[in-house]
Design a protein around this motif. Structure first.
Motif: not given
Ligand SMILES: Cc1cc2nc3c(=O)[nH]c(=O)nc-3n(C[C@H](O)[C@H](O)[C@H](O)COP(=O)(O)OP(=O)(O)OC[C@H]3O[C@@H](n4cnc5c(N)ncnc54)[C@H](O)[C@@H]3O)c2cc1C
Ligand SMILES: *[C@@H]1O[C@H](CO)[C@@H](O)[C@H](O)[C@H]1NC(C)=O
Ligand SMILES: *[C@@H]1O[C@H](CO)[C@@H](O)[C@H](O)[C@H]1NC(C)=O
Ligand SMILES: *[C@@H]1O[C@H](CO)[C@@H](O)[C@H](O)[C@H]1NC(C)=O
Ligand SMILES: *[C@@H]1O[C@H](CO)[C@@H](O)[C@H](O)[C@H]1NC(C)=O
Ligand SMILES: *[C@@H]1O[C@H](CO)[C@@H](O)[C@H](O)[C@H]1NC(C)=O
Ligand SMILES: *[C@@H]1O[C@H](CO)[C@@H](O)[C@H](O)[C@H]1NC(C)=O
Length: 413
Positions: A306-331
Motif C-alpha cells: 500500500n506504499a504506492t499505487a502499484f500493488p504487486h509486491r511480496a508473494g509474487n514469484l514472477f510476472k508473465i507477459q503474454h505476447l502475440s505478434v504478427w505482421s499480416e494486415p487485416g481483420e
C-alpha cells in the motif's frame, strides 16, 4: 392539397452527404476549441506551430503516426483526433486541458505512445490529442560495472528457475522466455525453446560462481557472459547488436512494423512440472505466441503493497507477459492472433493468481474489462487493495470524470 414526394435520388444524396461529413469528422466545437487554445496560451507566436488539424493533412498524419507503436492502431478505421496539440511549454498544456473541458471534447494524452491498447491516442468519443513529445527533460545517472549472461536451455530448467530467480541475489535478474521455434535442426518440427537472459550488477566471475551454486541446471559458463557498463546493457536488452553507439538511446525513430496483443499474469505458487508441460503443449498449438517470465522478489517485494499505487509486491514469484505478434494486415489475421492469445490466457488460468486474477497496468489489456462495458474489475486486477484509495482520490480531484478513458479509475466501484 400538399403532396409528399419520396425521391430515392434525394435520399441517396443526403445519405452520401451524411457519410462524407462523418468521414471528415468535424465537430461543432472544434473551431471554438482552437480559438480558445490560442487565446489562453502565453506564447502566442508559437501556438500556430503546435496545433495540427486534419486541414494540415500530411503533417497531421505524420505527427499522429510518429508515436504509434502497434499497427493495430494504425488503420484507416482507427478513430483519429480532431486536433493534435504538441505543447512547447506548460501554458500550451494548461490551455489544451482547460479548453477541451470547456468545449466538451475528450482528451487523450500521449508521451511515448507505447500503450499496448493505443489508449494514449485512440478514443471512440470526439477527442483532441495532447502530444507531449516536445517536452523532454530526462536526467540519466550513468552507473557502470555490469556483467550479464545469456544461455539457452531445456524446458525442465524452468522449474529450477522459478524456485531460484525470485529468491536469488538482489543484484541478479534472470528472465525466462519460452517460445515456439520451427527450425531445420528439428527437421521442420515445432519445439518449445526457453531463452534465459540476465542482468547482474557485478563481475562475470562472481556471477558464474553464484549461478553454478544456486541454478546449476542453467550450465552457465564464463563465455556466456558479456561484461559491459550498465548503460550499454539497456541497448542489448532492446535487441540491438553489440557495439551500437549509446546515442541510439536518444533516437526516437521507430522502424519495426508489427501488430500486437499483450496480456499479463502473476504467478504466486511454483507451477508444477505437469503444468509447465501443459503450457508448452498449448504454446505448440499456435504460432507467434511468446511468453516472458519476469522474476519478482528483491526490491520489488520490499516495498509494502500500500506504499504506492502499484500493488504487486511480496508473494509474487514472477510476472508473465503474454505476447502475440504478427505482421499480416487485416481483420481476419487480427482475430486469429488475438483468439490464439485468449486461448493461451485461458489455459494459464489454473497456474496464476486468482480472485482477482492480477494484471500489470503497463501491459494494458482491454479484455480484462472496461468502464464502458461496465466491468471495472480491471481496477482490482491492476491495483488490488489500493483501489478504494485511488477511487477516493479520483472523486476528489476529478469529480466530473474529465480525465477518463476505457480503464481510468472510476468514481465509484
Ligand atoms: C516496445 C515496447 C516495450 C515495452 N517494454 C516494457 C517493459 O520492458 N516494461 C514495462 O513495464 N513496460 C513495457 N512496455 C509498456 C510501457 O511501459 C507502457 O505502455 C507505458 O505506459 C508506456 O508509456 P508511454 O509514455 O510510452 O505511453 P503512452 O502510450 O504515451 O501513455 C500511456 C498511458 O499514460 C497516459 N499518459 C501519457 N502521458 C501522460 C501525461 N503526461 N499525463 C497523464 N497521462 C499520460 C496515456 O494517456 C496512456 O493512458 C513496453 C511497451 C512497448 C510498446
Ligand atoms: C494548421 O492549419 C491551420 C489552419 O490552416 C494553421 O493556422 C496552423 O498554423 C497549421 N499548423 C501547422 C503546424 O502548420
Ligand atoms: C502506418 O501506416 C502508414 C500507411 O500505411 C505507413 O506508412 C506507416 O509506416 C505505418 N506505421 C507507422 C508507425 O506510422
Ligand atoms: C519430427 O517429427 C517426426 C514426426 O512426429 C518425428 O518422427 C521426428 O523424430 C521428429 N524429429 C525431431 C528432430 O524431433
Ligand atoms: C559501451 O558503449 C560505449 C559507447 O557506445 C562503447 O564505446 C563501449 O565500447 C561499450 N562497451 C562495451 C563493453 O560494449
Ligand atoms: C498500509 O498497510 C500497513 C500494514 O497493513 C498499515 O499499517 C498502514 O496503515 C497502511 N497504510 C495506508 C496508507 O493505508
Ligand atoms: C468482468 O471481467 C472479469 C475479467 O475478465 C471477468 O472475470 C468477470 O466475469 C466480468 N464480470 C462481468 C460482470 O462481466
Amino acid at each position: 392539397m400538399k403532396l409528399l414526394h419520396f425521391s430515392p435520388l434525394a435520399f441517396l444524396i443526403s445519405f452520401l452527404v451524411l457519410l462524407s461529413s462523418k468521414q471528415v469528422a468535424s465537430h461543432p466545437n472544434l473551431d471554438k476549441f482552437l480559438r480558445c487554445v490560442s487565446q489562453r496560451s502565453n506564447s502566442l507566436d508559437q501556438i500556430s506551430d503546435v496545433i495540427y488539424t486534419r486541414a494540415n493533412c500530411s503533417s497531421f498524419k505524420s505527427v499522429l503516426r510518429s508515436y504509434i507503436r502497434n499497427e493495430r492502431f494504425n488503420q484507416s478505421t482507427t478513430p483519429k483526433p480532431l486536433a493534435i496539440v504538441t505543447p512547447l511549454d506548460e501554458s500550451h498544456v494548461r490551455a489544451t486541458v482547460v479548453c477541451a473541458k470547456y468545449h466538451g471534447l475528450q482528451l487523450r494524452v500521449r508521451s511515448g505512445g507505447h500503450d499496448y491498447e493505443g489508449l494514449s491516442y485512440v478514443s471512440h468519443d470526439p477527442f483532441v490529442l495532447l502530444d507531449m513529445f516536445n517536452l523532454r527533460a530526462i536526467d540519466i545517472d550513468i552507473a557502470s560495472e555490469t556483467a550479464w549472461a545469456q544461455a539457452e536451455g531445456v524446458t525442465q530448467i524452468v522449474d529450477q528457475w522459478q524456485r531460484v530467480a525470485p529468491n536469488t541475489d538482489p543484484d541478479l535478474f534472470i528472465r525466462a522466455q519460452p517460445r515456439v521455434v520451427k527450425g531445420s535442426e528439428y527437421e521442420g518440427n515445432k519445439t518449445v525453446q526457453v531463452r534465459f537472459i540476465a542482468l547482474y550488477l557485478g563481475r562475470a566471475k562472481n556471477l558464474v560462481r553464484l549461478v553454478k551454486k544456486s541454478f546449476p541446471l542453467l550450465g552457465l559458463d564464463h563465455k556466456d557472459c558479456i561484461e559491459m557498463p550498465w548503460i550499454n546493457s539497456t541497448l542489448y536488452w532492446f535487441g540491438m547488436p553489440l557495439g551500437n553507439p549509446l546515442e541510439e538511446l536518444a533516437s526516437r525513430t521507430w522502424k519495426p512494423r508489427f501488430y500486437a496483443k499483450y496480456r499479463s499474469d502473476y504467478v504466486q505458487q511454483p507451477i508444477p512440472e505437469e503444468g509447465l508441460d501443459a503450457i508448452w503443449k498449448k504454446l505448440l498449438e499456435f504460432e507467434d505466441l511468446y511468453l516472458q517470465f519476469n522474476p519478482y522478489g528483491g526490491m520489488m517485494s520490499q516495498v509494502p503493497e500500500n506504499a504506492t499505487a502499484f500493488p504487486h509486491r511480496a508473494g509474487n514469484l514472477f510476472k508473465i507477459q503474454h505476447l502475440s505478434v504478427w505482421s499480416e494486415p487485416g481483420e481476419e489475421n487480427a482475430r486469429r492472433y488475438t483468439d490464439a492469445s485468449k486461448r493461451l490466457y485461458d489455459a494459464l488460468a489454473p497456474y496464476v493468481s486468482k480472485n482477482p486474477r492480477e494484471h500489470f497496468l503497463n501491459y494494458r489489456d482491454l479484455d480484462v474489462g472496461t468502464n464502458e462495458n461496465g466491468n471495472s474489475t480491471f481496477g482490482a486486477a491492476y491495483f488490488k487493495g489500493n483501489l478504494p484509495r485511488l477511487i477516493a482520490t479520483k472523486a476528489r480531484v476529478d469529480p466530473d470524470n474529465f480525465f477518463r478513458y476505457e480503464q481510468s479509475i472510476p468514481l465509484t466501484i
